[in-house]
Design a protein around this motif. Structure first.
Motif, PDB file in Angstrom:
ATOM      1  N   SER A   5      57.317  15.680  37.897  1.00 36.23           N
ATOM      2  CA  SER A   5      57.241  16.418  36.630  1.00 36.23           C
ATOM      3  C   SER A   5      57.997  17.731  36.793  1.00 36.23           C
ATOM      4  O   SER A   5      57.495  18.662  37.422  1.00 36.23           O
ATOM      5  CB  SER A   5      55.781  16.687  36.269  1.00 36.23           C
ATOM      6  OG  SER A   5      55.066  15.483  36.154  1.00 36.23           O
ATOM      7  N   LYS A   6      59.180  17.810  36.239  1.00 36.38           N
ATOM      8  CA  LYS A   6      60.024  18.982  36.489  1.00 36.38           C
ATOM      9  C   LYS A   6      60.831  19.427  35.290  1.00 36.38           C
ATOM     10  O   LYS A   6      61.733  20.259  35.425  1.00 36.38           O
ATOM     11  CB  LYS A   6      60.953  18.695  37.672  1.00 36.38           C
ATOM     12  CG  LYS A   6      61.724  17.377  37.561  1.00 36.38           C
ATOM     13  CD  LYS A   6      62.393  17.006  38.869  1.00 36.38           C
ATOM     14  CE  LYS A   6      63.076  15.643  38.789  1.00 36.38           C
ATOM     15  NZ  LYS A   6      63.669  15.236  40.074  1.00 36.38           N
ATOM     16  N   ALA A   7      60.533  18.915  34.105  1.00 33.54           N
ATOM     17  CA  ALA A   7      61.245  19.350  32.904  1.00 33.54           C
ATOM     18  C   ALA A   7      60.963  20.823  32.632  1.00 33.54           C
ATOM     19  O   ALA A   7      59.888  21.343  32.968  1.00 33.54           O
ATOM     20  CB  ALA A   7      60.822  18.502  31.706  1.00 33.54           C
ATOM     21  N   ALA A   8      61.898  21.487  32.014  1.00 30.74           N
ATOM     22  CA  ALA A   8      61.723  22.902  31.704  1.00 30.74           C
ATOM     23  C   ALA A   8      60.573  23.119  30.723  1.00 30.74           C
ATOM     24  O   ALA A   8      59.824  24.091  30.829  1.00 30.74           O
ATOM     25  CB  ALA A   8      63.021  23.469  31.137  1.00 30.74           C
ATOM     26  N   ASP A   9      60.420  22.213  29.776  1.00 32.87           N
ATOM     27  CA  ASP A   9      59.345  22.299  28.787  1.00 32.87           C
ATOM     28  C   ASP A   9      58.454  21.083  28.979  1.00 32.87           C
ATOM     29  O   ASP A   9      58.875  19.948  28.755  1.00 32.87           O
ATOM     30  CB  ASP A   9      59.935  22.328  27.377  1.00 32.87           C
ATOM     31  CG  ASP A   9      58.895  22.648  26.310  1.00 32.87           C
ATOM     32  OD1 ASP A   9      57.772  23.036  26.674  1.00 32.87           O
ATOM     33  OD2 ASP A   9      59.215  22.517  25.105  1.00 32.87           O
TER      34      ASP A   9
END
Length: 408
Positions: free
Chosen positions: A330-334
Motif C-alpha cells: 500500500s503505497k499510493a500517495a492518496d
C-alpha cells in the motif's frame, strides 16, 4: 481533533472481548445503538407499508428515515437512494438494467484495481451483450491507476466506466472526479464502487461527478446491506424488469419484494451514530435545520479520519522497522488507512494465526481482489490490516509486537 476514543469504544460491546480488530475492511464492529434499532423495529408494530394502521405507518416511517439518512451521508436527494441486500447484488441488478440497450460494437472500461464485485458483473454483462471490455491498468511502482491506459481505453463507443473510489486491499484512492469527467466527455456513464471509500471519507456523489455510487453500511458500523445513490432524474430513465403490481416510482422500482425494515432502521442508526461521534458545539445546533445532520457528519468524520490517519502512520512507522522482512504494497500517495503486506519467507496465514493467538484479528487472503492480485503479481495470501474509528495506539502496538515475535 475532538474524538474521545474511550467514550467511542464504550458503545461497542464486541470490544469488551479484548480483541483488537484490524479486519474493518471486511466489516466493522457494531455499536449498541445500531443493534437496538434493529431489535426495536423487529418487535414494534410493523406491517406492509401503508397509511391506514399505525403498523403500516411505522413501516413507511422507517423507509423514509433510511432514505433521508443516506441522502445526508452520500449527498443525493432522498429519492435517489436505493436499498439492496449487498453492493454486489445492486451491481448485478444495475448491470442488467443498464445493458438492455447495449449492442455489439459498444465498449466498457473496467479497472484492474477493483474488487471483483465491480468487475465480474460487468464482464458477464458484456459477454451477454457481446460488448468489448477495455481496462485501466495499475502502475506497479505506485499502486495507483495508470491514467494513460485509461485515456487510451476510452472512445466514442464507451458506454460505461466502472471504477473503485478506494481499493479494498491497497487503500489506493483514484482521482474519481477526473476519471468521471473524461468518461462523460466520451459520452459514457460512470459506476463507482464506494464500499471501501465510504468507510473513510465523507461522500458527495455530485462533487465526485459520478452517475451511480454504491456502498455497504456494514463497512461503517451498520448492518449487512447495500445502498446505491444516484440522481433521481437519471434513475427515472432506467426500466428494470419488475412485477406488474409493484410500484414504478423511483427509487422503489429497483427494490424487489418487501424491504427488510429492521435492516433499514439499523442502517439509519449507523448514520446517526457516525454524526454524533464528534458533537462539536451542541448549543449551536438547530434541531429543525435539515442540513444539520450533514454538518454533524462532516465534523465527526473529519475527526474520525484524522484519528485513522494517525493510527495508519503509527502502523507504517512500525512496519518500516522490520526492513526487508515486511513488504508494504500500500503505497499510493492518496490512500485509506488499510495496509497490505507480505512477509519474507512466511505465509501470511501463519501470521494471521500467530496474531489471533494474541487476540489480534488481521486476516490473510486476497479478499475478492482478483484483478489487483493478478496485475501486481501479489502473493496469495497477503496480510491485510485495516484501521477503524475505534482502533487505539495500544492495539497498533500489540499488532506490531505480534509481528515482531513471529519474524524473530
Amino acid at each position: 481533533m475532538s474524538l474521545d476514543l474511550a467514550a467511542l469504544r464504550a458503545h461497542f460491546p464486541a470490544l469488551e472481548s479484548g480483541l483488537a480488530f484490524f479486519d474493518g475492511p471486511g466489516g466493522t464492529q457494531t455499536p449498541r445503538a445500531v443493534a437496538d434499532a434493529v431489535a426495536a423495529t423487529m418487535t414494534s408494530p410493523m406491517s406492509i407499508r401503508g397509511a391506514v394502521s399505525s403498523s403500516e405507518r411505522n413501516a413507511e416511517r422507517v423507509v423514509a428515515e433510511f432514505r433521508a439518512a443516506y441522502a445526508d451521508l452520500l449527498g443525493v436527494p432522498a429519492n435517489g437512494i436505493v436499498h439492496g441486500r449487498s453492493a454486489t447484488q445492486l451491481t448485478y441488478d444495475f448491470s442488467r438494467h443498464l445493458t438492455k440497450d447495449w449492442h455489439p460494437g459498444d465498449e466498457i472500461v473496467l479497472s484492474r484495481l477493483d474488487h471483483d464485485a465491480n468487475v465480474r458483473p460487468w464482464v458477464q454483462a458484456a459477454e451477454r451483450a457481446r460488448v468489448t471490455v477495455r481496462w485501466i491498468e495499475i502502475d506497479a511502482e505506485t499502486a495507483e491507476l495508470d491514467l494513460g491506459s485509461y485515456e487510451r481505453a476510452l472512445s466514442g463507443r464507451t458506454r460505461l466506466v466502472a471504477v473503485t473510489a478506494a481499493s479494498n486491499v491497497l487503500g489506493t484512492k483514484p482521482p474519481v472526479r477526473r476519471i468521471a469527467d473524461l468518461a462523460h466527455q466520451a459520452g459514457a456513464l460512470v459506476y463507482v464502487d464506494g464500499v471501501h471509500y465510504a468507510a473513510h471519507d465523507l461522500v458527495d456523489v455530485h462533487h465526485l461527478g459520478v452517475d451511480l455510487f454504491v456502498c455497504s453500511p456494514y463497512k461503517f458500523l451498520g448492518p449487512h446491506c447495500g445502498v446505491l445513490a444516484a440522481a433521481p432524474e437519471f434513475l427515472a430513465t432506467l426500466r428494470p424488469d419488475k412485477l406488474v403490481p409493484s410500484s414504478d416510482a423511483v427509487p422503489e422500482r429497483f427494490e424487489f419484494g418487501t424491504l427488510p425494515y429492521e435492516m433499514l432502521a439499523g442502517a439509519t442508526a449507523a448514520v446517526d451514530f457516525l454524526a454524533a461521534i464528534d458533537p462539536g458545539d451542541e448549543t449551536a445546533r438547530d434541531p429543525g435545520d435539515e442540513t444539520a445532520r450533514r454538518a454533524r457528519l462532516t465534523r465527526s468524520l473529519r475527526s474520525v479520519h484524522e484519528h485513522e490517519r494517525s493510527m495508519r502512520e503509527r502502523l507504517q512507522d512500525g512496519l518500516s522497522g522490520f526492513g526487508k522482512a515486511v513488504t508494504v504494497h500500500s503505497k499510493a500517495a492518496d490512500r485509506t488507512p488499510t495496509v497490505l503486506v507480505t512477509l519474507e519467507g512466511r505465509d501470511a496465514r501463519e501470521a494471521q494465526v500467530h496474531l489471533a493467538a494474541r487476540d489480534v484479528v488481521a486476516p490473510a487472503g486476497s479478499f475478492y481482489a482478483v484483478e489487483p492480485f493478478a496485475a501486481l503479481r501479489l502473493p496469495d495470501p497477503a496480510l491485510r490490516m485495516g484501521i477503524a474509528p475505534y482502533t487505539t495506539p495500544g492495539e497498533v502496538d500489540r499488532l506490531l509486537d505480534g509481528l515482531a515475535e513471529l519474524l524473530s
